[in-house]
Structures are given as structure tokens and as C-alpha cells.
Design an enzyme around this catalytic site. Sequence first.
Site, mmCIF file in Angstrom:
data_model
loop_
_atom_site.group_PDB
_atom_site.id
_atom_site.type_symbol
_atom_site.label_atom_id
_atom_site.label_comp_id
_atom_site.label_asym_id
_atom_site.label_seq_id
_atom_site.Cartn_x
_atom_site.Cartn_y
_atom_site.Cartn_z
ATOM 1 N N MET A 65 -13.562 -38.622 2.022
ATOM 2 C CA MET A 65 -13.388 -38.411 3.457
ATOM 3 C C MET A 65 -12.217 -39.269 3.944
ATOM 4 S SD MET A 65 -15.912 -39.178 6.650
ATOM 5 C CE MET A 65 -16.852 -37.692 6.802
ATOM 6 N N PRO A 66 -10.986 -38.765 3.744
ATOM 7 C CA PRO A 66 -9.831 -39.548 4.196
ATOM 8 C C PRO A 66 -9.852 -39.725 5.717
ATOM 9 C CG PRO A 66 -9.142 -37.536 3.040
ATOM 10 C CD PRO A 66 -10.615 -37.518 3.114
ATOM 11 N N HIS A 67 -9.618 -40.967 6.152
ATOM 12 C CA HIS A 67 -9.543 -41.271 7.574
ATOM 13 C C HIS A 67 -8.826 -42.603 7.750
ATOM 14 C CE1 HIS A 67 -13.091 -43.377 6.088
ATOM 15 N NE2 HIS A 67 -12.881 -44.253 7.059
ATOM 16 N N ALA A 68 -8.408 -42.854 8.968
ATOM 17 C CA ALA A 68 -7.791 -44.131 9.309
ATOM 18 C C ALA A 68 -8.428 -44.612 10.612
ATOM 19 C CB ALA A 68 -6.279 -43.964 9.454
#
Length: 147
Positions: A65-68
Site C-alpha cells: 500500500m504505497p503512501h506518503a
Amino acid sequence: MRLIDYFPESSISIKSAAKDWQEAIDLSMSSLLQNHYIDAGYIEAIKTSTLTNGPYYILAPGVAMPHARPECGALKTGMSLTLLKQEVQFADDDEPVKLLIGLSAADADSHIGAIQALSELLCEENKLSALLTAKSEKQLADIIARA
């Protein structure tokens, strides 16, 4: 709000492959960028953070779950789902990833409901298996809509 409501139009896709993890991030975040849920800086922040901290967003075998952080360019809260037919390696010692769930959280609280619903979905082995083996974008959307 239902889990499917977090996914803007055309944010559920199946791609044949990504040449590396950076391209996998680009593929998974492109619909959120096009729908103005994030700006381009958000994608760069994910890549920079991955280089610094490793792929901290791998949730389960084969699932990331790519996120920033919200202040890195999240404009609206939403999600995308990208299924890669060919797995991609994020780190030498990690399992390869096939399913990417892009997350844009506009603030610290707005995405908690989405994460909870998603966690429940991913904890059910038959549903996770169905996501990982789906043959069409409609199949993927139907699994999420039932979550």
C-alpha cells in the site's frame, strides 16, 4: 462510507508488468494523480521514502500500500488498486508484490475507515486470494464492492 467509495473512476486496473518498483509506484498512483487526489510531489515522496526507509508499506505477502504523509501532496482521500500479472520485487529480502493499493490520505484521520475495511478484506484469505488471481478489472471492483 463503503470501501469501494474510496476508489475514484478508473482507479482499479490490471497491468501486465512493471519494470521495477519505481514504475510499479507510478502505475499504482497514476489514477489518483489524474483524478487530482494527489500531486506529482506525492509520488516522488513515496519513492524517496522507500529509498530511505525501505518498502514500509508491504502489508501482506504480495500486497503493498504505497503512501506518503498527507503534507507531501495528498489533495483528497482516495485509493487505487493495481494488479500486476508479473510480480515486482521491492527489496531483495522481501517477497515480490503483485497487488498495489495506492493510498492518498488528505489528513491523518480521513483514511482510517478505509484502512480498517481494507484490513478486514486482506485478512480474509479467500478474498485476498480472489484479488490476487482476478482476471478482470470488473472482478476486482466486485470483490471490493462486497467488502
